[in-house]
Structures are given as structure tokens and as C-alpha cells.
Write an enzyme that holds these catalytic residues in place. Structure first.
Site, PDB file in Angstrom:
ATOM      1  CG  ASP A  49      26.954 -55.935 -81.174  1.00  0.00           C
ATOM      2  OD1 ASP A  49      28.177 -56.266 -81.813  1.00  0.00           O
ATOM      3  OD2 ASP A  49      26.143 -56.478 -81.679  1.00  0.00           O
ATOM      4  CG  ASP A  61      31.915 -40.465 -73.123  1.00  0.00           C
ATOM      5  OD1 ASP A  61      31.575 -39.657 -72.533  1.00  0.00           O
ATOM      6  OD2 ASP A  61      32.011 -40.534 -74.532  1.00  0.00           O
ATOM      7  CG  ASP A  94      24.187 -55.582 -85.667  1.00  0.00           C
ATOM      8  OD1 ASP A  94      24.286 -56.106 -84.592  1.00  0.00           O
ATOM      9  OD2 ASP A  94      22.925 -55.628 -86.337  1.00  0.00           O
ATOM     10  CD  GLU A 136      31.392 -32.340 -74.676  1.00  0.00           C
ATOM     11  OE1 GLU A 136      30.775 -32.151 -75.922  1.00  0.00           O
ATOM     12  OE2 GLU A 136      30.589 -32.645 -73.704  1.00  0.00           O
ATOM     13  CG  HIS A 138      29.519 -38.316 -80.353  1.00  0.00           C
ATOM     14  ND1 HIS A 138      30.503 -37.991 -80.027  1.00  0.00           N
ATOM     15  CD2 HIS A 138      28.398 -37.834 -79.500  1.00  0.00           C
ATOM     16  CE1 HIS A 138      30.369 -37.453 -78.690  1.00  0.00           C
ATOM     17  NE2 HIS A 138      28.994 -37.479 -78.374  1.00  0.00           N
ATOM     18  CG  ASP A 139      28.043 -34.246 -79.583  1.00  0.00           C
ATOM     19  OD1 ASP A 139      26.778 -35.094 -79.739  1.00  0.00           O
ATOM     20  OD2 ASP A 139      28.864 -34.077 -78.541  1.00  0.00           O
ATOM     21  CG  ASN A 145      23.119 -58.818 -81.913  1.00  0.00           C
ATOM     22  OD1 ASN A 145      23.064 -57.892 -82.562  1.00  0.00           O
ATOM     23  ND2 ASN A 145      22.784 -58.800 -80.432  1.00  0.00           N
ATOM     24  CG  ASP A 197      28.894 -35.729 -71.757  1.00  0.00           C
ATOM     25  OD1 ASP A 197      28.947 -35.664 -73.043  1.00  0.00           O
ATOM     26  OD2 ASP A 197      27.778 -35.322 -71.264  1.00  0.00           O
ATOM     27  CG  ASP A 208      20.945 -55.634 -82.206  1.00  0.00           C
ATOM     28  OD1 ASP A 208      21.484 -55.311 -82.934  1.00  0.00           O
ATOM     29  OD2 ASP A 208      20.788 -55.514 -80.982  1.00  0.00           O
TER      30      ASP A 208
END
Ligand code: NOJ
Length: 562
Positions: free
Chosen positions: A29, A98, A21, A258, A331-332, A23, A199, A25
Site C-alpha cells: 500500500d 501509470d 504492506d 508502452e 511487472h509483465d 497495515n 499503458d 492485510d
């Protein structure tokens, strides 16, 4: 075998929300990624795969896209994205994006139009059907629990969504949809990207008529996996060949699809060198090695024999036909070190052993962010700390079906996707140096130990081992192109295999357990003057490689000639 840059590459996967990150939040990003490009260069990877950064209401963290040609506000702007691409190219790295086109978001302008009326010009961009006897059009279940259909009042019909109800499936039968997708892909490629990760690409063609799954009498579950009607559907190869002709073939790029539920025989049809479809696919067989008959959440321990059999099958059956992708987490998936290694007593050793496997098979290795420093699974004490829609929906469904909270949480600890999505651990500063505020998903409390700063400072770290493996792939063609053959297959504790290229040989020996293990090289495997290329323990020079006593999670890679 044809040489290709993407066969010789190592890919690094970034999940932008959790990477860095910039910034404050609490959400990763694009500028955050840009600030870490030198880190990736130090690691030595060649390609970055960026998970979706497009405009999205984030029902499924960017896999629900509302505008394919713009950037999500939380992540930055197109100008930031261009800076990222430039930054990668300046450092000699490539970028793959992606591509999520089995479905869009329900907030995409196409869907907003499509749902307005049955005669809207965009109606056929999606898959609409009337209800059947006051119920859904068929009994397909969604990957994210419940029915795969959502009723829409405006036109009194249902739309298909194989994933969440905010991810309506696009209708690939409609030529206009395909044209839109190809134009959008061309737009990104003309900006200079180097390929796509696609995907769930093998779900884009559905069997006409969308038949219900046949069920046995007495079956009480209302929804079922309709894979027979949309996995490798009847027109999928026609579509991919068209996409290749219209778009992909015009650029020197790589593609990785995928592919849910594919066998090596299916995969050969997607990646066959004479098929003009994709460079490689991600299959799921290895990721299913610790699931019981009840599917993903029906957790059971893996058995080394199954791991060996699956890898050997893919290495052998695709050999000479197409190219493999290699991954142990993403990530899955849960973190590989917690799943296949030992994240307490042998953190370093098992992390390095698994890294050795990943980099010494035939195929292109994919490293998932944080894997290179040995990030592990996480255990939050309540469901309220979890953010993933798959976890949240499953938790609700299983509770309603009478499962115990404790059992459900246990399966989330083992398999939940948020295991892989906790913020990247950069340092021992608060929030692991990921953000200066509260992160969108809590950091793993072990960040004080496991973090990039420590990894870079320790010459013996998992990070430096990855770096060396990546260098070795560049130095030795045999690691990329050599043929694979399993060795001492019946050994229950050790996974060993040979690679062969011309007169060169590589012997990889991996102890998969936290106890010492004996390894005998079978007499028929000739070996002379082996050179140890890499290993995760110190090794005495005089050792006889034919008969070894391996230490817990020990990994060795020898090279020799015949
Ligand atoms: C696969 C992606 O990797 C996953 O994160 C996503 O939820 C589904 N496809 C749906 O897009």
C-alpha cells in the site's frame, strides 16, 4: 543533443501490490511505499514510476480502472498519495503515474451507463458492434486468451476488449472520451506529478470497420492476433499530438509510452524530437528474444547475437532522432537475472553484469523493484498458487487444447508474469518482511538469502553496485549522452560496445556466460590509458585491455580519451 532531466534520470518502477504492506492485510500500500522512501534515496534513483493505484476491481491488478481520480481502497487514500508525492519531492525524487486509457474497467461509471442502452449518452465511449452470423463481430483474439469481444445481453451487442472482458476498450474516435482523458491527466498534473507511463498507448486507434484477420483455409483456431488493425492505428499520432498540445506541452514532464510490436522506425514517430508526442517508448523486441513462432509461451533459449543485434539496432536507428528507454524486466516479464543471467551459480556476478548493460547504454534506465537485490523467478508447484489473469486464462486454454500440464507449468516458470510480482524481499523475517499476515501472492522462498537487509549490509552486493552505476551516470555525461557503437561484433560470448562524446570514450565489455571468455579489442579501436570506472571482479592494474581473459559474467567499463 538536447539535454533533459529525464535523459539523465534513472527510474525505479514500483508495483504497489507487492512492494510493502503497512497495515497487515497482505497487500502492499501507499504508506508501505512511504516507509521505504529513504531506501530509494539511498539507491539514488531520480524518478519513481508507480503502477496503477486507482480504484479498481483488480481483475488485472489495477490495470482495470473504475475511477481514474481516486485511490484503490487496499492502497489507501488520496491523502496518503499526497503524502507520497510530497515525500518523494522532499527527497529530490520525481513521480510518474501509470495512465491506462486504452481501456477502463467494466465497473467504471462510463461503462455502467454505456451498456444500459444503445442511445445512452455514454454508449459511444466504448466500442459496441452487433454480432455477425450469431458470432462475435470479428475474429480478433484477446491478449488474455479467447475472443476480444464480449456479448452483453442488455442491448444484444458485443463490446471490444483487447485485454480481459473486464477491460472494455475506450473509443478514442469519440472526442468526448479524449476530452475526459485530457481533463483527468490535467487534474493529476496540477497535483504536481512529473509525468506518465502510458499503458499500451499505441493500441488506442483502431482501423475503421474493424476487419477480421484473414485466415488460411483449414485454420482451426477461432481467434487471431488482430494487430494489423490496432497496432499503430491510423489516428494514433493525431491523438498523441492532440494530447501533447492540450496537456503535455504545458508542463515540464516526462512520458514513456508502452508500445506493443513497434520497430525503431515506428518508435521514431512517437519520440522524434520534432514530433511533439512522447519522451520515449518501451518496445518489446528484446523481450521477444526467447520466444518461438508460437509467441510468448513458445519458449526457446535466447542467443547472444540476437540480443546484440536488437540493442544495436535500437541504439543506432534512434540515435539523434529520439530517446531510448532501457529495461530488462518489469511487472509483465520474468526476472532478468533468471532470464538472462544465472540465478544459482553466478547470482551476484550475472546480476551485476546485466546491471552494467542497463546503465551504460544510451537511454533512460528503468529498474524494476527487487532487481537491485537480484530477485529471481519463482516456481510454485500448482496453478492454484498463481494469481495473474494472463497465466490463469492461458493455462485453461492450453489444457483444453490438449497441451500437457507439465509443459504448461514449465512455460509459466519461464515466462509467467507472477515471477516479477512476488512480494519485495525486505528481510529474512517471515514473509520477507513484506507483511505481517499472509501475502496476496506467496513470497519467493529464497528471501532468507536474497533480501534488502543483507544487500545493504554487504558492501559487495548487487545493490551497492547499482548505487555506484547510478552515481557514475551522474558523474560522466558520456554515459548518458555518448553515441553507441558495437565492438568485436562477431564474438559469440562477449558483448562489447563503445560510447563516444567529444574526445571521451567509454568501452563496455560484458561476458554473457558462466564460463571464461576471451576478448580481443579490434586493432581499429584506439585505446590509451584506460581508467576502469566499474567492474564486477577485482582487476589487476597491469592488465592489457586489448587482450583479456574474462571470468564468468565479468563486466568492465573503461573510460579514456582520444
Ligand atoms: C500492459 C500492462 O503493463 C499490463 O500489466 C496489463 O495487463 C496490460 N497492459 C493491460 O492493461
Amino acid at each position: 543533443m538536447e539535454r533533459k532531466w529525464w535523459k539523465e534520470s534513472v527510474v525505479y518502477q514500483i508495483y504497489p501490490r507487492s512492494f510493502k504492506d503497512s497495515n497487515g492485510d497482505g497487500i502492499g500500500d501507499l504508506q508501505g511505499i512511504i516507509s521505504k522512501l529513504d531506501y530509494l534515496k539511498t539507491l539514488g534513483v531520480n524518478v519513481v514510476w508507480l503502477c496503477p493505484v486507482y480504484k479498481s476491481p483488480n481483475d488485472d491488478n489495477g490495470y482495470d480502472i473504475s475511477n481514474y481520480q481516486d485511490i484503490m481502497d487496499e492502497f489507501g487514500t488520496i491523502a496518503d498519495w499526497e503524502m507520497l508525492l510530497q515525500g518523494l519531492h522532499d527527497r529530490g525524487m520525481k513521480l510518474i503515474m501509470d495512465l491506462v486509457v486504452n481501456h477502463s474497467s467494466d465497473e467504471h461509471a462510463w461503462f455502467a451507463e454505456s451498456r444500459k442502452s444503445k442511445d445512452n449518452p455514454y454508449r459511444d465511449y466504448y466500442i459496441w458492434r452487433p454480432g455477425s452470423d450469431g458470432r462475435e463481430p470479428n475474429n480478433w483474439g484477446s491478449f488474455f486468451s479467447g475472443s476480444a469481444w464480449q456479448y452483453d445481453e442488455a442491448t444484444d451487442e458485443y463490446f471490444l476488449h483487447l485485454f480481459s472482458k473486464k477491460q472494455p476498450d475506450l473509443n478514442w474516435e469519440n472526442e468526448k472520451v479524449r476530452r475526459e482523458v485530457y481533463d483527468m491527466m490535467t487534474w493529476w498534473l496540477d497535483k504536481g506529478i512529473d509525468g506518465f507511463r502510458m499503458d499500451v498507448i499505441n493500441l488506442i486507434s483502431k482501423v475503421p470497420g474493424l476487419p477480421s484477420v484473414p485466415v488460411e483455409d483449414g485454420e482451426s483456431r477461432p481467434y487471431h492476433f488482430g494487430g494489423d488493425y490496432f497496432v499503430n492505428g491510423p489516428r494514433v499520432h493525431e491523438y498523441l499530438q492532440e494530447m501533447n498540445r492540450e496537456v503535455l506541452s504545458k508542463y515540464d514532464i516526462m512520458t514513456v509510452g508502452e508500445a506493443v510490436d513497434v520497430t525503431p522506425e515506428d518508435a521514431a514517430l512517437y519520440v522524434g524530437e520534432d514530433r511533439d508526442e512522447l519522451s520515449m517508448v518501451f518496445h518489446f523486441e528484446l523481450m521477444g528474444v526467447d520466444s518461438g513462432p508460437g509467441g510468448k509461451w513458445d519458449c526457446k533459449p535466447w542467443v547472444l547475437k540476437d540480443i546484440k543485434d536488437i540493442i544495436t539496432k535500437w541504439q543506432t536507428l534512434l540515435s539523434g532522432k529520439g530517446w531510448n528507454s532501457l529495461y530488462l524486466n518489469n511487472h509483465d516479464q520474468p526476472r532478468m537475472l533468471s532470464r538472462f543471467g544465472n540465478d544459482t551459480d553466478y547470482h551476484k556476478e550475472s546480476g551485476k553484469m546485466l546491471a552494467t548493460l542497463l546503465h551504460t547504454l544510451q537511454g533512460t534506465p528503468y529498474i524494476y523493484q527487487g532487481e537491485e537485490i537480484g530477485m529471481t523467478n519463482v516456481k510454485f508447484d500448482s496453478i492454484s498458487h498463481y494469481k495473474d489473469i494472463e497465466i490463469i486464462n492461458m493455462h485453461k486454454e492450453y489444457l483444453e487444447a490438449g497441451h500437457k500440464e507439465e509443459d504448461i507449468m514449465n512455460s509459466i516458470y519461464i515466462k509467467g508474469r507472477d515471477n516479477g510480482r512476488t512480494p519485495m524481499q525486505w528481510s529474512s523475517e517471515p514473509q520477507a518482511g513484506f507483511t505481517t499476515s499472509t501475502p496476496w501472492l506467496a513470497v519467493n522462498p529464497n528471501y532468507t538469502e536474497i533480501n534488502v537487509e543483507n544487500a545493504l549490509a554487504d558492501p559487495d552486493s548487487i545493490f551497492h553496485y547499482y548505487k555506484r552505476l547510478i552515481e557514475l551516470r551522474k558523474e560522466h555525461d558520456i554515459i548518458v549522452y555518448g553515441d553507441y557503437k558495437i565492438v568485436a561484433e562477431e564474438n559469440e560470448r562477449v558483448y562489447a560496445y563503445q560510447r563516444a562524446l567529444g574526445s571521451e570514450r567509454l568501452l563496455v565489455i560484458l561476458n554473457f556466460f558462466g564460463e571464461s571468455a576471451s576478448f580481443e579489442l579490434p586493432a581499429e579501436v584506439g585505446i590509451s590509458e584506460p581508467e576502469l570506472l566499474i567492474g564486477n571482479y577485482d582487476v589487476g592494474q597491469a592488465e592489457d585491455v586489448r587482450s583479456l581473459e574474462l571470468r564468468p559474467y565479468e563486466a568492465r567499463v573503461y573510460k579514456f580519451s582520444v
